[in-house]
Design an enzyme around this catalytic site. Structure first.
Site, PDB file in Angstrom:
ATOM      1  N   HIS A  50       0.823  -1.213   0.000  1.00  0.00           N
ATOM      2  CA  HIS A  50       0.000   0.000   0.000  1.00  0.00           C
ATOM      3  C   HIS A  50       0.856   1.263   0.000  1.00  0.00           C
ATOM      4  O   HIS A  50       2.041   1.243   0.369  1.00  0.00           O
ATOM      5  CB  HIS A  50      -0.918   0.003   1.233  1.00  0.00           C
ATOM      6  CG  HIS A  50      -0.152  -0.021   2.534  1.00  0.00           C
ATOM      7  ND1 HIS A  50       0.450   1.086   3.079  1.00  0.00           N
ATOM      8  CD2 HIS A  50       0.140  -1.044   3.373  1.00  0.00           C
ATOM      9  CE1 HIS A  50       1.057   0.777   4.196  1.00  0.00           C
ATOM     10  NE2 HIS A  50       0.894  -0.532   4.411  1.00  0.00           N
ATOM     11  N   GLU A 136      -2.728  -7.144   6.992  1.00  0.00           N
ATOM     12  CA  GLU A 136      -1.459  -6.905   7.671  1.00  0.00           C
ATOM     13  C   GLU A 136      -1.240  -7.941   8.781  1.00  0.00           C
ATOM     14  O   GLU A 136      -2.192  -8.525   9.305  1.00  0.00           O
ATOM     15  CB  GLU A 136      -1.475  -5.490   8.272  1.00  0.00           C
ATOM     16  CG  GLU A 136      -0.299  -5.121   9.161  1.00  0.00           C
ATOM     17  CD  GLU A 136       1.020  -5.040   8.412  1.00  0.00           C
ATOM     18  OE1 GLU A 136       1.525  -6.122   8.027  1.00  0.00           O
ATOM     19  OE2 GLU A 136       1.540  -3.927   8.245  1.00  0.00           O
TER      20      GLU A 136
END
Length: 254
Positions: A50, A136
Site C-alpha cells: 500500500h 497486515e
C-alpha cells in the site's frame, strides 16, 4: 487368533480401513476425470505494498486508531497513482490485457487499490476481490508505543519469522494463512477463472507481501529473514516464463 475389534455398530476396524481405501480410490478416479484444458495462467502477478499511510509517518496512530482503519497520506495516494500509471504502461504492451485486483480489507489497501484502478479504463478491469488473508500482520489491537518498541527489539533477538507479538501474529502465522490464499489462487487458475492475458494485482502489506513471495518461491526461513519490506507502492512484477508454469521475478518499475 484374535478377531478384529468391532465398534458398537458392529463395524470392525478392518471394515473401516477397507472403506477408507475404497474412498481414496474413488477420489483418485474422480481427480483423473477433472478436465485439465481449462487452466489459464496469468500473464503477470504483481505485488504492491500500500501507499504511505498515516501510521508510516506517525507510529502513535496505532495507539488510538484501529490498524484496519488507518488511511493513506496525500503522498500515499500520489504513490498509488504513480504505480497505477506504471502498471498501465506495462500491461498496454498486450493488446487484450485485463486486470484483476486482490486486496487486503484494510483501509490503506482499499485506498491504494482505488487510486491504481482509476488509471485503467473500466473495460480493462476484469474484477476486484477483497481477501482477508492478505491483511497486515496482527500486532495486537491498540498498541502501547513504548511497549511495542521493546517488543520489536525483542523480535530481532528472537527471530523475525517466529516471534509472535502478544495478542498478535508471528511471521509463521501469516505464512500459514498465505498458504491457504495461494492454494485458492492456484485453484482458480486451474479452473479457468481468468481470461487470457490477465494481470493479477495483489495490494497488500509489507510483511504479507514478503511472505507471499517466500511461499510462492519456497524460500527457506533464513532466506526470508534476508528480505525487508519494499517501498510503498513500488510494484514487484512476477512475469510468466514462456512454456513454464512458474514466474520469474522482475525488477521494480522505477
Amino acid at each position: 487368533l484374535l478377531a478384529p475389534a468391532a465398534t458398537d455398530t458392529g463395524v470392525t476396524e478392518a471394515d473401516e480401513a477397507e472403506t477408507v481405501r475404497e474412498l481414496e480410490m474413488r477420489i483418485a478416479e474422480l481427480m483423473r476425470q477433472v478436465p485439465t484444458d481449462k487452466r489459464v495462467l496469468p500473464k503477470r502477478i504483481v505485488l504492491v505494498r500500500h501507499g504511505e499511510s498515516k501510521g508510516n509517518v506517525d507510529e502513535t496512530m496505532y495507539c488510538r486508531v484501529p490498524d484496519p482503519e488507518i488511511p493513506l497520506t496525500d503522498t500515499g495516494k500520489d504513490q498509488a497513482r504513480t504505480a497505477g500509471y506504471k502498471l498501465r504502461e506495462l500491461f498496454s504492451a498486450d493488446q487484450d490485457y485485463k486486470v484483476f485486483f486482490y486486496l487486503s480489507p484494510y483501509r490503506r489497501s482499499k485506498e491504494t487499490c482505488l487510486e491504481i484502478a482509476k488509471c485503467f479504463p473500466r473495460k480493462r478491469v476484469f474484477g476486484v476481490r477483497e481477501e482477508v488473508q492478505l491483511r497486515e500482520q496482527d500486532f495486537g489491537n491498540f498498541q502501547d508505543f513504548d511497549r511495542k518498541r521493546l517488543e520489536k527489539a525483542e523480535r530481532q533477538r528472537y527471530g523475525r519469522f517466529y516471534y509472535r507479538f502478544p495478542n498478535g501474529e508471528s511471521g509463521s502465522d501469516v505464512y500459514d494463512r498465505l498458504t491457504i490464499f495461494e492454494d485458492h489462487l492456484v485453484r482458480d487458475i486451474d479452473s479457468g477463472c481468468y481470461p487470457e492475458e490477465v494481470n493479477l494485482v495483489l495490494i497488500t502489506h509489507g510483511l504479507t507481501l514478503r511472505v507471499f513471495l517466500s511461499r510462492w518461491f519456497h524460500w527457506t526461513v533464513d532466506e526470508f529473514n534476508e528480505v525487508w519490506n519494499p517501498p510503498n507502492s513500488d510494484p514487484i512484477v512476477l512475469e510468466r516464463v514462456a512454456n513454464d508454469p512458474s514466474y520469474a521475478p522482475q525488477c521494480s518499475l522505477d
